[in-house]
Scaffold this motif. Structure first.
Motif, mmCIF file in Angstrom:
data_model
loop_
_atom_site.group_PDB
_atom_site.id
_atom_site.type_symbol
_atom_site.label_atom_id
_atom_site.label_comp_id
_atom_site.label_asym_id
_atom_site.label_seq_id
_atom_site.Cartn_x
_atom_site.Cartn_y
_atom_site.Cartn_z
ATOM 1 N N TRP A 3 2.915 -76.416 31.584
ATOM 2 C CA TRP A 3 4.102 -76.051 30.818
ATOM 3 C C TRP A 3 4.807 -74.870 31.468
ATOM 4 O O TRP A 3 4.170 -73.972 31.996
ATOM 5 C CB TRP A 3 3.707 -75.676 29.390
ATOM 6 N N ARG A 112 15.583 -75.047 40.856
ATOM 7 C CA ARG A 112 14.568 -76.063 40.578
ATOM 8 C C ARG A 112 13.321 -75.799 41.414
ATOM 9 O O ARG A 112 12.192 -75.896 40.926
ATOM 10 C CB ARG A 112 15.096 -77.473 40.850
ATOM 11 N N TRP A 115 11.398 -72.882 39.890
ATOM 12 C CA TRP A 115 10.716 -73.315 38.667
ATOM 13 C C TRP A 115 9.479 -74.145 38.997
ATOM 14 O O TRP A 115 8.415 -73.969 38.402
ATOM 15 C CB TRP A 115 11.659 -74.114 37.784
ATOM 16 N N THR A 116 9.615 -75.065 39.955
ATOM 17 C CA THR A 116 8.495 -75.922 40.353
ATOM 18 C C THR A 116 7.365 -75.088 40.936
ATOM 19 O O THR A 116 6.190 -75.299 40.613
ATOM 20 C CB THR A 116 8.968 -76.984 41.371
ATOM 21 N N VAL A 119 5.572 -73.056 37.953
ATOM 22 C CA VAL A 119 4.661 -73.846 37.118
ATOM 23 C C VAL A 119 3.521 -74.438 37.946
ATOM 24 O O VAL A 119 2.407 -74.630 37.448
ATOM 25 C CB VAL A 119 5.408 -74.938 36.319
ATOM 26 N N CYS A 144 16.337 -80.281 37.088
ATOM 27 C CA CYS A 144 14.946 -80.653 36.782
ATOM 28 C C CYS A 144 14.850 -81.950 36.000
ATOM 29 O O CYS A 144 13.862 -82.680 36.125
ATOM 30 C CB CYS A 144 14.276 -79.533 35.975
ATOM 31 N N LEU A 145 15.835 -82.225 35.172
ATOM 32 C CA LEU A 145 15.811 -83.418 34.311
ATOM 33 C C LEU A 145 17.124 -84.177 34.475
ATOM 34 O O LEU A 145 17.943 -84.273 33.564
ATOM 35 C CB LEU A 145 15.581 -83.011 32.858
ATOM 36 N N LEU A 165 9.417 -76.657 29.232
ATOM 37 C CA LEU A 165 9.422 -77.888 30.013
ATOM 38 C C LEU A 165 7.997 -78.341 30.281
ATOM 39 O O LEU A 165 7.140 -77.519 30.639
ATOM 40 C CB LEU A 165 10.125 -77.666 31.356
ATOM 41 N N PHE A 167 5.465 -80.429 32.702
ATOM 42 C CA PHE A 167 5.427 -80.704 34.139
ATOM 43 C C PHE A 167 4.185 -81.532 34.443
ATOM 44 O O PHE A 167 3.067 -81.107 34.146
ATOM 45 C CB PHE A 167 5.387 -79.384 34.915
ATOM 46 N N ARG A 171 6.611 -83.285 38.743
ATOM 47 C CA ARG A 171 8.003 -83.283 38.262
ATOM 48 C C ARG A 171 8.055 -82.873 36.793
ATOM 49 O O ARG A 171 7.069 -82.946 36.066
ATOM 50 C CB ARG A 171 8.665 -84.630 38.468
ATOM 51 N N PHE A 172 9.244 -82.435 36.377
ATOM 52 C CA PHE A 172 9.459 -82.063 34.984
ATOM 53 C C PHE A 172 9.692 -83.329 34.170
ATOM 54 O O PHE A 172 10.471 -84.201 34.572
ATOM 55 C CB PHE A 172 10.641 -81.093 34.865
ATOM 56 N N VAL A 175 11.592 -81.650 27.730
ATOM 57 C CA VAL A 175 12.309 -80.408 27.467
ATOM 58 C C VAL A 175 12.390 -80.182 25.961
ATOM 59 O O VAL A 175 12.587 -81.114 25.196
ATOM 60 C CB VAL A 175 13.723 -80.428 28.096
#
Length: 193
Positions: A3, A112, A115-116, A119, A144-145, A165, A167, A171-172, A175
């Motif tokens: 998450w 993105r 964020w990747t 997480v 991401c989405l 989000l 994960f 990938r996400f 949401v």
């Protein structure tokens, strides 16, 4: 599943008290504490390198593991500062801008990737926190989405607003928006960062 909780920084000082990097105001610290009381725990906390983002995470009650330079979502010649507050469907508009490519798509992809990476640094079942900025968060979400129903996502990110989000498999996949409480004097419209 892992998450990622993403939050926009809290309220900042205004005028001459603002200072370099826009430090949090007393109201901003109080809002971050309120949000933090219902958040976490986190295995990893990453913020923008801006003082207001670092201070938000700390006021929420979480030590910062890393800071990252995040590109502005306000791309010159594409998106004027705080323009998303004037759009009827801001996330659909951000998605449309990303699909056209160019500098804005590069900003979305940079976020993105941050964020990747954030997480990806927590164990399976774990949660990370990322504190960033309005404009950049909206771009990252649509990146991401990409296949989600962006028109249904509502308002852009006000101070303290968040999103969780899911994960999985690199990938996400989900949401969930987490809107911050609003004080009587705060508007749900832009204020200078």
């Amino acid at each position: 599943m892992r998450w990622l909780d993403v939050r926009r920084h809290s309220l900042t000082k205004k005028g001459t008290a603002r200072g370099r990097g826009s430090h949090l105001s007393a109201d901003g610290v109080a809002l971050a504490r309120l949000i933090g009381a219902g958040a976490g725990p986190y295995e990893r906390v990453v913020t923008s390198s801006s003082p207001r983002a670092v201070e938000t995470a700390v006021a929420m009650g979480f030590a910062v593991d890393d800071t990252v330079e995040m590109p502005s979502g306000y791309v010159e010649g594409v998106i004027p500062k705080h323009a998303q507050w004037e759009w009827a469907a801001p996330y659909a508009r951000f998605a449309e801008i990303v699909r056209t490519g160019g500098v804005a798509a590069g900003v979305a992809e940079a976020h993105r990737a941050i964020w990747t990476d954030t997480v990806g640094g927590v164990p399976e079942g774990g949660t990370a926190l990322l504190v960033g900025h309005g404009g950049g968060i909206e771009f990252a979400l649509v990146a991401c989405l990409q296949e989600d129903s962006h028109a249904s996502w509502g308002a852009p990110f006000a101070h303290g607003d968040g999103v969780r989000l899911g994960f999985a498999d690199g990938r996400f996949v989900s949401v969930s928006f987490q809107r911050a409480p609003r004080s009587r004097c705060e508007r749900r419209s832009p204020t200078p960062l």
